[in-house]
Scaffold this motif. Sequence first.
Motif, PDB file in Angstrom:
ATOM      1  N   ALA A  26      -2.015  10.104  -4.003  1.00  0.00           N
ATOM      2  CA  ALA A  26      -1.813  10.515  -2.607  1.00  0.00           C
ATOM      3  C   ALA A  26      -1.723   9.303  -1.693  1.00  0.00           C
ATOM      4  O   ALA A  26      -0.912   9.272  -0.750  1.00  0.00           O
ATOM      5  CB  ALA A  26      -2.951  11.433  -2.165  1.00  0.00           C
ATOM      6  N   ALA A  27      -2.539   8.282  -1.969  1.00  0.00           N
ATOM      7  CA  ALA A  27      -2.481   7.064  -1.166  1.00  0.00           C
ATOM      8  C   ALA A  27      -1.145   6.347  -1.352  1.00  0.00           C
ATOM      9  O   ALA A  27      -0.574   5.806  -0.395  1.00  0.00           O
ATOM     10  CB  ALA A  27      -3.642   6.138  -1.541  1.00  0.00           C
ATOM     11  N   ILE A  28      -0.630   6.352  -2.586  1.00  0.00           N
ATOM     12  CA  ILE A  28       0.676   5.737  -2.848  1.00  0.00           C
ATOM     13  C   ILE A  28       1.772   6.491  -2.103  1.00  0.00           C
ATOM     14  O   ILE A  28       2.648   5.887  -1.459  1.00  0.00           O
ATOM     15  CB  ILE A  28       0.961   5.713  -4.354  1.00  0.00           C
ATOM     16  N   ALA A  29       1.756   7.817  -2.188  1.00  0.00           N
ATOM     17  CA  ALA A  29       2.770   8.621  -1.506  1.00  0.00           C
ATOM     18  C   ALA A  29       2.760   8.343  -0.011  1.00  0.00           C
ATOM     19  O   ALA A  29       3.818   8.185   0.620  1.00  0.00           O
ATOM     20  CB  ALA A  29       2.531  10.102  -1.790  1.00  0.00           C
ATOM     21  N   GLU A  30       1.579   8.259   0.570  1.00  0.00           N
ATOM     22  CA  GLU A  30       1.452   7.996   2.004  1.00  0.00           C
ATOM     23  C   GLU A  30       1.985   6.609   2.348  1.00  0.00           C
ATOM     24  O   GLU A  30       2.696   6.432   3.343  1.00  0.00           O
ATOM     25  CB  GLU A  30      -0.008   8.122   2.432  1.00  0.00           C
ATOM     26  N   ARG A  31       1.668   5.607   1.524  1.00  0.00           N
ATOM     27  CA  ARG A  31       2.107   4.240   1.805  1.00  0.00           C
ATOM     28  C   ARG A  31       3.630   4.124   1.715  1.00  0.00           C
ATOM     29  O   ARG A  31       4.273   3.488   2.553  1.00  0.00           O
ATOM     30  CB  ARG A  31       1.437   3.262   0.829  1.00  0.00           C
ATOM     31  N   ALA A 222      -2.532   1.296  -3.550  1.00  0.00           N
ATOM     32  CA  ALA A 222      -1.251   1.743  -2.993  1.00  0.00           C
ATOM     33  C   ALA A 222      -0.467   0.593  -2.385  1.00  0.00           C
ATOM     34  O   ALA A 222       0.765   0.535  -2.487  1.00  0.00           O
ATOM     35  CB  ALA A 222      -1.495   2.828  -1.944  1.00  0.00           C
ATOM     36  N   ALA A 223      -1.157  -0.345  -1.761  1.00  0.00           N
ATOM     37  CA  ALA A 223      -0.472  -1.489  -1.150  1.00  0.00           C
ATOM     38  C   ALA A 223       0.222  -2.328  -2.208  1.00  0.00           C
ATOM     39  O   ALA A 223       1.354  -2.810  -2.013  1.00  0.00           O
ATOM     40  CB  ALA A 223      -1.466  -2.333  -0.361  1.00  0.00           C
ATOM     41  N   ALA A 224      -0.433  -2.524  -3.351  1.00  0.00           N
ATOM     42  CA  ALA A 224       0.183  -3.296  -4.435  1.00  0.00           C
ATOM     43  C   ALA A 224       1.379  -2.555  -5.025  1.00  0.00           C
ATOM     44  O   ALA A 224       2.423  -3.160  -5.321  1.00  0.00           O
ATOM     45  CB  ALA A 224      -0.847  -3.583  -5.526  1.00  0.00           C
ATOM     46  N   VAL A 225       1.242  -1.261  -5.193  1.00  0.00           N
ATOM     47  CA  VAL A 225       2.355  -0.453  -5.709  1.00  0.00           C
ATOM     48  C   VAL A 225       3.547  -0.528  -4.764  1.00  0.00           C
ATOM     49  O   VAL A 225       4.699  -0.707  -5.200  1.00  0.00           O
ATOM     50  CB  VAL A 225       1.916   1.014  -5.910  1.00  0.00           C
ATOM     51  N   ALA A 226       3.285  -0.405  -3.479  1.00  0.00           N
ATOM     52  CA  ALA A 226       4.373  -0.433  -2.495  1.00  0.00           C
ATOM     53  C   ALA A 226       5.103  -1.774  -2.518  1.00  0.00           C
ATOM     54  O   ALA A 226       6.334  -1.827  -2.380  1.00  0.00           O
ATOM     55  CB  ALA A 226       3.824  -0.151  -1.101  1.00  0.00           C
ATOM     56  N   TYR A 227       4.371  -2.858  -2.708  1.00  0.00           N
ATOM     57  CA  TYR A 227       5.026  -4.167  -2.814  1.00  0.00           C
ATOM     58  C   TYR A 227       5.964  -4.194  -4.011  1.00  0.00           C
ATOM     59  O   TYR A 227       7.128  -4.608  -3.901  1.00  0.00           O
ATOM     60  CB  TYR A 227       3.995  -5.280  -2.944  1.00  0.00           C
ATOM     61  N   LEU A 228       5.485  -3.769  -5.167  1.00  0.00           N
ATOM     62  CA  LEU A 228       6.303  -3.820  -6.378  1.00  0.00           C
ATOM     63  C   LEU A 228       7.500  -2.884  -6.298  1.00  0.00           C
ATOM     64  O   LEU A 228       8.544  -3.144  -6.903  1.00  0.00           O
ATOM     65  CB  LEU A 228       5.454  -3.493  -7.601  1.00  0.00           C
ATOM     66  N   ALA A 229       7.358  -1.790  -5.573  1.00  0.00           N
ATOM     67  CA  ALA A 229       8.456  -0.819  -5.439  1.00  0.00           C
ATOM     68  C   ALA A 229       9.516  -1.271  -4.447  1.00  0.00           C
ATOM     69  O   ALA A 229      10.652  -0.781  -4.478  1.00  0.00           O
ATOM     70  CB  ALA A 229       7.896   0.539  -5.008  1.00  0.00           C
TER      71      ALA A 229
END
Length: 256
Positions: A26-31, A222-229
């Motif tokens: 959910a945190a990833i989706a929001e980010r 989530a912040a790390a995932v968003a960077y990689l995405a």
Amino acid sequence: MTSDTTQPELADLVAIVTGGASGIGAAIAERLASKGAQVAVFDLNPDAADPKHFAVPVDVSDDASVRAGVAAVAERFGRIDIVINNAGIGAQGTIEANGDEEWHRVYDINVLGLVRVSRAALPWLRQSPAAAIVNTCSIAATAGLPERALYSATKGAVLSLSQAMAADHLREGIRVNTVNPGTADTPWVQRLLGSAADPAAERAALEARQPHGRLVSADEVAAAVAYLASPLAGSTTGTSIAVDGGMQGLRLRPIA
């Protein structure tokens, strides 16, 4: 892909987040949404997802369910650019604690689940100008943790599989990376603490084994995932980011 600084970095991109209705997902989706992406959430309980996301009931252990979910996203948005394979389950105990059936069940979700979702999305990712897959791995893939044999085995497989995927799909324009969280403050960990004989002592022990002295937050993962995405990480593939308070690499002296 070049970035238009007047728009959010994920503007016009469509992302799938598995297990995106709660916890880290959910945190990833929001980010991702905050950075401009259109987000589709795959979850066994899609009603729990934020209503602003396109929530689809998907069981990652069922190939037909996964393919139907990917088809629904493609029909809704006309494209798929980002896949976040976050859905997973935990397991406790040494190799003696779980029988073959449980080993197969956890592997089916934690490893084959990401295979099914990525495989179904590949035709769409190959058409994207900014294709990225990010797999949620774990500190359990790089450090030996007690009573986590089955879980660690699946996450070790995720780490190796992600590197192989990165090699296979780089020249198709698809980047593949992982994020390795330490012990995070998630619903699963809260249930684990709730079942402990002394929840306060167990939480203190989990916090103490991470060098920064606390649990990792879902937002930090989530912040790390968003960077990689992000297209801004266009030269980053086949790697992992540890979000673990230093647990993977640091060896601090005990506090006197």
